[in-house]
Structure formats: structure tokens, C-alpha cells
Design a protein around this motif. Structure first.
Motif, PDB file in Angstrom:
ATOM      1  N   THR A  99       0.769  -1.303   0.001  1.00  0.00           N
ATOM      2  CA  THR A  99       0.073  -0.112  -0.476  1.00  0.00           C
ATOM      3  C   THR A  99       1.194   1.171  -0.307  1.00  0.00           C
ATOM      4  OG1 THR A  99      -1.829  -0.702   1.277  1.00  0.00           O
ATOM      5  CG2 THR A  99      -2.239   1.388   1.076  1.00  0.00           C
ATOM      6  N   ILE A 100       0.746   2.749  -0.971  1.00  0.00           N
ATOM      7  CA  ILE A 100       1.227   3.305  -1.124  1.00  0.00           C
ATOM      8  C   ILE A 100       0.826   4.628  -0.682  1.00  0.00           C
ATOM      9  CG2 ILE A 100       2.522   4.857  -2.495  1.00  0.00           C
ATOM     10  CD1 ILE A 100       3.349   2.667  -5.075  1.00  0.00           C
ATOM     11  N   ILE A 101       1.117   5.419   0.029  1.00  0.00           N
ATOM     12  CA  ILE A 101       0.233   6.651   0.880  1.00  0.00           C
ATOM     13  C   ILE A 101       1.059   7.937   0.168  1.00  0.00           C
ATOM     14  CG2 ILE A 101      -0.060   7.798   2.548  1.00  0.00           C
ATOM     15  CD1 ILE A 101      -1.799   5.345   2.204  1.00  0.00           C
ATOM     16  N   GLY A 102       0.070   8.844  -0.629  1.00  0.00           N
ATOM     17  CA  GLY A 102       1.211   9.471  -1.270  1.00  0.00           C
ATOM     18  C   GLY A 102       0.192  10.587  -0.972  1.00  0.00           C
ATOM     19  N   ALA A 103       1.337  11.789  -0.988  1.00  0.00           N
ATOM     20  CA  ALA A 103       0.090  13.234  -0.559  1.00  0.00           C
ATOM     21  C   ALA A 103       0.891  14.233  -0.925  1.00  0.00           C
ATOM     22  CB  ALA A 103      -0.187  13.365   1.028  1.00  0.00           C
ATOM     23  N   ARG A 104       0.971  15.377  -0.364  1.00  0.00           N
ATOM     24  CA  ARG A 104       2.139  16.655  -0.338  1.00  0.00           C
ATOM     25  C   ARG A 104       2.642  16.283   0.394  1.00  0.00           C
ATOM     26  NH1 ARG A 104       1.009  20.110  -4.662  1.00  0.00           N
ATOM     27  NH2 ARG A 104      -0.561  20.204  -5.719  1.00  0.00           N
ATOM     28  N   PRO A 105       3.447  17.483   0.965  1.00  0.00           N
ATOM     29  CA  PRO A 105       4.989  17.625   1.655  1.00  0.00           C
ATOM     30  C   PRO A 105       4.091  18.005   2.635  1.00  0.00           C
ATOM     31  CG  PRO A 105       5.861  17.884   0.159  1.00  0.00           C
ATOM     32  CD  PRO A 105       4.649  17.873  -0.800  1.00  0.00           C
ATOM     33  N   ALA A 106       4.473  17.676   4.181  1.00  0.00           N
ATOM     34  CA  ALA A 106       3.357  18.214   5.445  1.00  0.00           C
ATOM     35  C   ALA A 106       2.205  17.928   4.785  1.00  0.00           C
ATOM     36  CB  ALA A 106       4.345  19.898   5.790  1.00  0.00           C
ATOM     37  N   VAL A 107       1.537  17.182   5.617  1.00  0.00           N
ATOM     38  CA  VAL A 107       0.540  16.955   5.163  1.00  0.00           C
ATOM     39  C   VAL A 107      -0.388  16.107   5.796  1.00  0.00           C
ATOM     40  CG1 VAL A 107       0.104  17.755   2.952  1.00  0.00           C
ATOM     41  CG2 VAL A 107      -0.102  15.468   2.895  1.00  0.00           C
ATOM     42  N   GLY A 108       0.286  14.809   6.850  1.00  0.00           N
ATOM     43  CA  GLY A 108       0.462  13.943   8.349  1.00  0.00           C
ATOM     44  C   GLY A 108       0.729  12.674   7.158  1.00  0.00           C
ATOM     45  N   LYS A 109       1.953  12.225   6.588  1.00  0.00           N
ATOM     46  CA  LYS A 109       1.630  10.691   5.887  1.00  0.00           C
ATOM     47  C   LYS A 109       2.736  10.514   6.968  1.00  0.00           C
ATOM     48  CE  LYS A 109       3.917  12.562   2.626  1.00  0.00           C
ATOM     49  NZ  LYS A 109       4.170  13.372   2.681  1.00  0.00           N
ATOM     50  N   SER A 110       3.068  10.859   7.876  1.00  0.00           N
ATOM     51  CA  SER A 110       4.115  10.444   8.436  1.00  0.00           C
ATOM     52  C   SER A 110       3.853   9.975   9.898  1.00  0.00           C
ATOM     53  CB  SER A 110       5.221  11.367   9.301  1.00  0.00           C
ATOM     54  OG  SER A 110       6.702  11.276   7.900  1.00  0.00           O
ATOM     55  N   VAL A 111       2.631  10.725  10.407  1.00  0.00           N
ATOM     56  CA  VAL A 111       1.089  10.720  10.993  1.00  0.00           C
ATOM     57  C   VAL A 111       0.758  10.005  10.911  1.00  0.00           C
ATOM     58  CG1 VAL A 111      -0.019  11.882  12.560  1.00  0.00           C
ATOM     59  CG2 VAL A 111       2.051  12.853  12.301  1.00  0.00           C
ATOM     60  N   PHE A 112       0.172   9.793  10.009  1.00  0.00           N
ATOM     61  CA  PHE A 112      -0.466   8.246   9.134  1.00  0.00           C
ATOM     62  C   PHE A 112      -0.041   7.411   9.781  1.00  0.00           C
ATOM     63  CE2 PHE A 112      -2.379   5.753   6.849  1.00  0.00           C
ATOM     64  CZ  PHE A 112      -3.962   5.261   6.473  1.00  0.00           C
ATOM     65  N   GLY A 113       1.599   7.148   8.912  1.00  0.00           N
ATOM     66  CA  GLY A 113       1.838   5.670   8.952  1.00  0.00           C
ATOM     67  C   GLY A 113       2.185   5.552  10.380  1.00  0.00           C
ATOM     68  N   MET A 114       2.249   6.420  11.461  1.00  0.00           N
ATOM     69  CA  MET A 114       2.809   6.081  12.950  1.00  0.00           C
ATOM     70  C   MET A 114       1.683   5.694  13.777  1.00  0.00           C
ATOM     71  SD  MET A 114       4.098   9.087  16.246  1.00  0.00           S
ATOM     72  CE  MET A 114       2.316   9.550  16.085  1.00  0.00           C
ATOM     73  N   ASN A 115       0.145   6.029  13.421  1.00  0.00           N
ATOM     74  CA  ASN A 115      -1.031   6.180  13.737  1.00  0.00           C
ATOM     75  C   ASN A 115      -1.708   3.961  13.540  1.00  0.00           C
ATOM     76  OD1 ASN A 115      -1.471   8.476  14.835  1.00  0.00           O
ATOM     77  ND2 ASN A 115      -3.504   8.783  13.808  1.00  0.00           N
ATOM     78  N   VAL A 116      -0.957   4.415  12.111  1.00  0.00           N
ATOM     79  CA  VAL A 116      -1.120   2.740  11.602  1.00  0.00           C
ATOM     80  C   VAL A 116      -0.471   1.412  12.572  1.00  0.00           C
ATOM     81  CG1 VAL A 116      -0.894   1.039   9.417  1.00  0.00           C
ATOM     82  CG2 VAL A 116      -2.304   3.623   9.773  1.00  0.00           C
ATOM     83  N   ALA A 117       1.034   1.886  12.628  1.00  0.00           N
ATOM     84  CA  ALA A 117       2.296   1.519  13.240  1.00  0.00           C
ATOM     85  C   ALA A 117       1.070   1.195  14.973  1.00  0.00           C
ATOM     86  CB  ALA A 117       3.305   1.867  13.342  1.00  0.00           C
ATOM     87  N   LEU A 118       0.902   2.215  15.169  1.00  0.00           N
ATOM     88  CA  LEU A 118       0.775   2.106  16.958  1.00  0.00           C
ATOM     89  C   LEU A 118      -0.577   1.109  17.122  1.00  0.00           C
ATOM     90  CD1 LEU A 118       0.650   5.724  18.401  1.00  0.00           C
ATOM     91  CD2 LEU A 118       2.424   3.752  18.891  1.00  0.00           C
ATOM     92  N   GLU A 119      -1.498   1.973  16.190  1.00  0.00           N
ATOM     93  CA  GLU A 119      -2.929   0.307  16.372  1.00  0.00           C
ATOM     94  C   GLU A 119      -2.451  -1.141  16.004  1.00  0.00           C
ATOM     95  OE1 GLU A 119      -6.726  -0.619  15.975  1.00  0.00           O
ATOM     96  OE2 GLU A 119      -5.678   1.159  16.827  1.00  0.00           O
ATOM     97  N   ALA A 120      -1.968  -1.370  15.023  1.00  0.00           N
ATOM     98  CA  ALA A 120      -1.614  -3.002  14.784  1.00  0.00           C
ATOM     99  C   ALA A 120      -0.240  -3.104  15.773  1.00  0.00           C
ATOM    100  CB  ALA A 120      -0.626  -2.618  13.014  1.00  0.00           C
ATOM    101  N   ALA A 121      -0.179  -2.689  16.533  1.00  0.00           N
ATOM    102  CA  ALA A 121       1.178  -3.085  17.665  1.00  0.00           C
ATOM    103  C   ALA A 121       0.058  -3.177  18.681  1.00  0.00           C
ATOM    104  CB  ALA A 121       1.979  -2.006  17.946  1.00  0.00           C
ATOM    105  N   ALA A 122      -0.810  -2.906  18.624  1.00  0.00           N
ATOM    106  CA  ALA A 122      -1.657  -3.153  20.282  1.00  0.00           C
ATOM    107  C   ALA A 122      -2.483  -4.036  19.944  1.00  0.00           C
ATOM    108  CB  ALA A 122      -2.741  -1.400  19.895  1.00  0.00           C
ATOM    109  N   ARG A 123      -3.171  -4.482  18.465  1.00  0.00           N
ATOM    110  CA  ARG A 123      -3.717  -5.269  18.169  1.00  0.00           C
ATOM    111  C   ARG A 123      -2.845  -6.472  18.319  1.00  0.00           C
ATOM    112  NH1 ARG A 123      -6.861  -5.070  13.289  1.00  0.00           N
ATOM    113  NH2 ARG A 123      -7.856  -7.227  14.158  1.00  0.00           N
ATOM    114  N   GLY A 124      -1.781  -7.013  18.592  1.00  0.00           N
ATOM    115  CA  GLY A 124      -0.426  -7.602  19.077  1.00  0.00           C
ATOM    116  C   GLY A 124       0.295  -8.267  17.655  1.00  0.00           C
ATOM    117  N   PHE A 125       0.223  -7.010  16.529  1.00  0.00           N
ATOM    118  CA  PHE A 125       1.077  -7.553  15.127  1.00  0.00           C
ATOM    119  C   PHE A 125       2.499  -7.053  15.374  1.00  0.00           C
ATOM    120  CE2 PHE A 125      -2.770  -7.229  13.849  1.00  0.00           C
ATOM    121  CZ  PHE A 125      -3.396  -8.369  12.397  1.00  0.00           C
TER     122      PHE A 125
END
Length: 326
Positions: free
Chosen positions: A201-227
Motif C-alpha cells: 500500500t502506497i500513501i502519497g500526498a503533498r509534503p507536510a500533510v500528515g503521511k508520517s503521522v498516519f503511518g505512525m498511527n497505523v503502526a501503533l494500532e497494529a502493534a496494540a492488536r499484537g501484530f
């Protein structure tokens, strides 16, 4: 079987190569079974390579496959060596042993892989002695090319095979044996249904619109579920990423943490965030510079069963590490 091997010389089976080509010439209906399973490089004898090429040309032009037709094609392709390749073709047609052709096919493939491996090892040895070649680049080439040698021909799947495999997968999903990795953002999950193994899955957007934060949120959610999650970041340092995680988990303004404007009442939620987040199965890579490094580190984690999801957060990564003067 006359497998020929001499120290320092490539080894091959003259009998196996002749039998496969002779079988095709004498029985054109075996073309798809044998020629399509082999490439020109799988043959060692030069004349056998030429015959293989002529057979493929005959098939492509929808011509008959027999001694006369293949001989005409050989004359067109190799006018300066027509006598030699024609003689080799006749030898193949006369020396074929039909009962062992399947075994000969495996032999030709195996000896081809052995020759390629010998060549690769010699080239790798030479590169290892060249100070301008980076060790990561060399090892990535060895890993990739050695793996490619063992990959068999691609196989077609029937509609029945596809649907039965899909039905089994749906059953596993219903039973909870296969779980999606959700983003933690309901609107996004409603659209994509979460992430599944084997997907890119590729997340594309202009700079400074939250791609890194989105990735971090996904990581935290996945890890919280045991992945088990891996994060490769070239956008932030370890401290920067840690600050974002503590801000997100503690609900303390990220700028306050960045500027160290921490008030007394902020320490308790930050401490709790530290305690809870540190238990999550997430590991980070902040120093990866090349695709080779990333691929090697990822494969190592996968082989150890320590990676369910990889999030790559970077705007620039080198295809290979530049060579350097010694």
C-alpha cells in the motif's frame, strides 16, 4: 548418463541435452512440455543452444517441427555454421531415449543451475576483492541472484483453483484465523477494509500533510492488536519519532514536548505513555540508506517470524550504495 565434468570446466550431460532436443524434433507434440520449460541458456553445448533457438522460431512462426524445417531455420540463423549445427541436430534425432526424457529435463535444469552458481560465485569472489565494491551491495546481489536460480517456471492456475483458494481464505477470515491490520481510523478502514498480508500500500500526498503521522498511527494500532511492526524512517530521527509517539499516547501537545515546556501535571501522562508504548511490539530502523540494506534487514526479520507489517517512511532511498575510492 554421460555427465561430463572436469575440474575448472563447466559440467553438462551431452546425453540429456541430445535426448530432449531429439524428442522434440521427432515428436512435435512434446514441444510445450520440454522447450517451454527450458531456456537457451540451460543448454551448454553451443549447437544445442542454436537448435533450441530454431525450435522456438519454428513454433513462433507456426511452422512444422521436423528435421527439414528446423534445418532450414538453422541455415537462416547460422549460415556460417550450418554444417555443424545440422549435424548436431541429426545426432539429437538419432540418439533420443524417450523413456528417460523427463529425467533428462531435470538433469539439464540442475546442471544449468550449477553452472550459473559457479559463475556467480566466481564473480562474487572477484567483487569481494575489489575495495570499491560495498559489502552490502555484493551480498544483496548474491542473495537475489542465487534465489532467482531456484525459482521455477511460473505456473498457471485454473479458475477452479483460484476460487477454491479464495473460498478457503474467506473461511479463515470468518473464523478469525486471518486478521486484517486496521488503521484505527474508522473512515479509512471503511473504505479499504484494513491491510492484509502480501499487499503493498502506497500513501502519497503533498509534503507536510500528515503521511508520517498516519503511518505512525497505523503502526501503533497494529502493534496494540499484537501484530509485530517494523518502521523504517528516513524522515525523522529516533528522538523525533519518540517525541511524536509520547505526544500521541499522552495527548500532550507535541510542540510542548519539542520545546521542553513540560509542566508538572504533564509528567504523569507522559510517564504512563512511556510505560504503555514501550511494551508494543514495534522496532525501528533509522539508518537504512539503500534498498539492499532495507531488503536484507526485512528478510532477516521475516525469516525469524518477527515481522507482520513494515512501514517505510522516507522520501529518498538509494537504489544501491555508491562505490567509494579506497
Amino acid at each position: 548418463m554421460d555427465t561430463i565434468y572436469q575440474p575448472g570446466q563447466p559440467f553438462y550431460s551431452l546425453e540429456a541435452e541430445q535426448s530432449i532436443l531429439g524428442c522434440i524434433i521427432n515428436r512435435a507434440d512434446t514441444y510445450d512440455t520440454y522447450v517451454m520449460e527450458l531456456s537457451e541458456d540451460d543448454f551448454y553445448v553451443r549447437e544445442h543452444k542454436a537448435i533450441h533457438r530454431a525450435l522456438r522460431k519454428a513454433k513462433a512462426e507456426q511452422l512444422a517441427i521436423d528435421l527439414v524445417t528446423v534445418g532450414d531455420i538453422l541455415e537462416q540463423l547460422f549460415p556460417n555454421a550450418v554444417a555443424k549445427v545440422t549435424s548436431a541436430m541429426i545426432d539429437c534425432a538419432q540418439r533420443v531415449q524417450y523413456t528417460n526424457v523427463d529425467s533428462y529435463l531435470r538433469t539439464v535444469k540442475e546442471l544449468s543451475v550449477r553452472r550459473k552458481a559457479i559463475t556467480l560465485i566466481a564473480e562474487i569472489q572477484k567483487e569481494l576483492q575489489d575495495p570499491s565494491k560495498t559489502i552490502n551491495g555484493i551480498m544483496d546481489r548474491l542473495r537475489t541472484e542465487a534465489g532467482d536460480m531456484l525459482v521455477s517456471k511460473h505456473s498457471w492456475m485454473t479458475m477452479t483453483d483460484v476460487l477454491l483458494k479464495t473460498f478457503s481464505y474467506i473461511e479463515q477470515r470468518v473464523k478469525g484465523e486471518v486478521k486484517s491490520i486496521t488503521t484505527g481510523i474508522p473512515n479509512v478502514d471503511a473504505i479499504i477494509g484494513g491491510f492484509f498480508g502480501g499487499e503493498l500500500t502506497i500513501i502519497g500526498a503533498r509534503p507536510a500533510v500528515g503521511k508520517s503521522v498516519f503511518g505512525m498511527n497505523v503502526a501503533l494500532e497494529a502493534a496494540a492488536r499484537g501484530f509485530k511492526v517494523g518502521i523504517c524512517s528516513r524522515e525523522m530521527t529516533d528522538i523525533q519519532y519518540g517525541q511524536r509517539i509520547l505526544s500521541y499516547e499522552s495527548r500532550i501537545d507535541g510542540m510542548k514536548i519539542r520545546k521542553a515546556q513540560i509542566e508538572a501535571e504533564d509528567w504523569m501522562p507522559i510517564t504512563k505513555a512511556l510505560s504503555s508504548a514501550s511494551r508494543l511490539p514495534i522496532e525501528f530502523l533509522f539508518t537504512v540508506r539503500t534498498v539492499e540494506d532495507l531488503r536484507a534487514e526485512t528478510q532477516r526479520k521475516v525469516n525469524q517470524g518477527q515481522l507482520d507489517m513494515l512501514i517505510v517512511d522516507l522520501s529518498l532511498i538509494h537504489i544501491s550504495e555508491p562505490t567509494r575510492p579506497y
